[in-house]
Motif scaffolding. Sequence first.
Motif, short mmCIF file in Angstrom:
data_model
loop_
_atom_site.label_atom_id
_atom_site.label_comp_id
_atom_site.label_asym_id
_atom_site.label_seq_id
_atom_site.Cartn_x
_atom_site.Cartn_y
_atom_site.Cartn_z
N PHE A 1 -14.13 -0.78 -1.34
CA PHE A 1 -13.97 -2.14 -0.84
C PHE A 1 -13.69 -2.20 0.66
O PHE A 1 -13.38 -3.27 1.20
CB PHE A 1 -12.87 -2.85 -1.62
N LYS A 2 -13.76 -1.05 1.33
CA LYS A 2 -13.60 -0.98 2.79
C LYS A 2 -12.27 -1.59 3.25
O LYS A 2 -12.20 -2.37 4.19
CB LYS A 2 -14.77 -1.69 3.48
N THR A 3 -11.21 -1.19 2.52
CA THR A 3 -9.88 -1.74 2.80
C THR A 3 -8.91 -0.69 3.36
O THR A 3 -7.75 -1.00 3.58
CB THR A 3 -9.28 -2.34 1.52
N ASP A 4 -9.40 0.53 3.56
CA ASP A 4 -8.54 1.60 4.09
C ASP A 4 -8.66 1.62 5.61
O ASP A 4 -9.33 2.47 6.19
CB ASP A 4 -8.93 2.94 3.49
N LYS A 5 -7.98 0.69 6.25
CA LYS A 5 -8.05 0.56 7.70
C LYS A 5 -6.80 1.13 8.36
O LYS A 5 -5.78 1.34 7.71
CB LYS A 5 -8.20 -0.92 8.10
N ILE A 6 -6.91 1.40 9.65
CA ILE A 6 -5.76 1.83 10.44
C ILE A 6 -5.24 0.60 11.20
O ILE A 6 -5.87 0.15 12.16
CB ILE A 6 -6.14 2.95 11.41
N GLN A 7 -4.12 0.08 10.74
CA GLN A 7 -3.58 -1.14 11.34
C GLN A 7 -2.09 -0.95 11.60
O GLN A 7 -1.36 -0.47 10.73
CB GLN A 7 -3.79 -2.34 10.40
N TRP A 8 -1.65 -1.32 12.79
CA TRP A 8 -0.23 -1.25 13.11
C TRP A 8 0.10 -2.23 14.23
O TRP A 8 -0.80 -2.77 14.89
CB TRP A 8 0.20 0.16 13.51
#
Length: 758
Positions: A704-711
């Motif tokens: 589902f393309k939900t493994d993002k790098i967000q901070w």
Amino acid sequence: MKKYLVSILMLTPFFSWAQSITGTVVDSDGQSIAFANVTLCQSSDSTIITGCTSDENGNFCFATECTGGMYLRISFVGYKTKLVELGTSPLRVTLESIMLNEVIVVARRKLYEQKNGEMIANVKGTILETFPKTADVIAQLPFVSSQNGIFTVFGKGSPAIYINNRLVQDLKELDRLMPSEIKNIKVNTMPGAKYDATVGAVIQIITEKAQGEGLSGILHAGSKRSERWSAEEFVSLNYRHKVWDIFGSAYLIQRRRQIDMKANQQLSVADAVHGVGYQEEENVKSERLATVGGINYNPNENISAGVQYVYNHSTWKNDMLNNISHTVNNEMEVKQQRASSDRPDHTHNVNAYFSGTLGGNLSLDFNLDWVKGNERDNMHSWFPNDASGDVNTVSTRRYGYYASKGILTYANKYVNLEGGAEYSYTDMTQTYAIDNTALGINNSEDVTKQNRWALFVSAKSQVGNWGFGAGMRYEDIDFDYYKNKAWNKEQSKKYHKLFPNLFVNYSKGNMQATLSYERKIKYPSYSALRSNIQYSSPYVYESGNPMLLPQMQNDFTCILGYKDIKAMLGYTLYEDYMTQVVELYDGNPVALMRPDNMKDVKSRFIAFSYTPTIGIWRPNFELGGQWQDFSLSDKTYDKPIFKIRLNNSLSFPHQWFLTAGVGWQSEGNSGIYLLKSSLQTNVNIAKMLFDKRMSVSLMVNDIFKTDKIQWSINHSHIVFDYDKNSDSRYVQLTIQYNFNATKSKYKGGSSSDEKQRL
């Protein structure tokens, strides 16, 4: 003398001398069968006289006073029982699988076990050996997670990874080891004194015992589609003749990725608040060629020696388009930045080893390492409408190190004693050159030279249901720092540290409990110790910190297990905690990111794992949480991070296998970073062909393309929000063919973990 001989001969009739019966139980593929029942029976009436079960390597041994009129009966669930006449030891017994309507019925081994505080994943003969890559298998282990190829053990940080006794110097090395070559994988959260004091956890990959003679090999090909196409090819050959073993392999990896990034900064300087926005697109191309060659000498099962050479060459190219908006006093300026980077590197690595029994209960392991490498990073950044902001930078790293390590072991049924020493020397030169002097960034050349000694001793003993262990490690480091070729007294350091550890273990039936304490250290990487400031964009710079101190930590860990349920709890006290901080650069609207030390930091974690076997379904459910006590500039960063993961493995008839997993991580603090929540869902289907000689697998990663790098960061007049899509969703097809059963016997270890800092 004659009197003694006569006495012995006279006493002989009064004694019955026991005879040892030894052997190995294997299946039709030559793979060892652990825990098979081996009984000695009377031929006349099948009465059982004595017996045992085979160990994890399929070996068995027991003693009997007489062998006349006797036979062996060997059985294991899923295999035909076999009756064997006694012959000359050691025996080799092959069991055949039971066939029912063309479906092979075999005993289902537990995927995961706990033993002496270690988590053990059985790979051979389980669904785990069907995975396309070893890195995919490691990511399935209890309490182990992976993101962008970097592994983390829950509550323990990045582990040191060993193949047998050899340290994996580069994670890409895992690509050269196929899951079908692995027997089991152990996760050790209490590494002990013989490992580097920086190591918080160890993942040890145990390969299958080598068998057969002649030529063998593995052919592997894979193709991956994300936003771009990628490919990989691998070939491994091994030739064995009697006591000699010659091996070689080559691996070519071609990667293509499209990375999208959005970020926003708010920089509060003395006269105004600056808002900066980024819309960035990167196209990354990389190629990596790895070649390995070596030779082993194995005169008998007690002695092994060899040498191995590894050459790595890689190129990394990046074309970047960045649309930047800068707002101050309600006025917006929009500019377009373009950049291209080229990063080639070369590494040579030689390892030699000796492993053997010195007689009795004494054994010796000795390793030598030599590494030499260089890296170069060329970056050209330009602004189509403003040439004054154009920048060209060149950074280089040249390094070399050699190391040696010896471990002497004494073991009997009461105690296991280990002692040893290691030495390493490292020489690192880092340079940075920039052509735009208007930015206020200077050229630099840093040289670091380090001599490192270590002595260690440990003891373990088992008394009934209780196990005890303790160890001590002493490290002596002489670190010299040269800035622009001049020795710097303030930044050069000497360390003399002691690192104790101890544990107590209790096991009874299906229950196990382990409590441990270890004192650890984390040395700064050589990159973190550089003095230069590095240009990343007009509003973001990065730098090292030559004054950075090592991070000391006191780890308390408890591991509990009952049947298929496992729990792990931990508490850590830090001294000079290392973390990344961000600040304004010389009061300008530029964010400078650099490492620094912090005082009075604590962390704790708790995790649970449940791994039952329900028919063909083997789920692994994990739940955990970790949080820190961390304050900086009157702000607290203590929001906990929770993780939930469910991996499902299913084995179907005709050698079909399916795995599906989902993992979720909540929002929470790590250092001054507020990590955003993420979700990853993966599916892998595999088929074994030609009596398991060929495997075909299809994997879909991050469906589902939900493994993002967000901070985000809110610190020191700076608010920074970051959102990166690293092209994590892909479909991968791999095909592998194994011929012959011979595998390399290389058992080399590593002299030092020092290369990890390079």
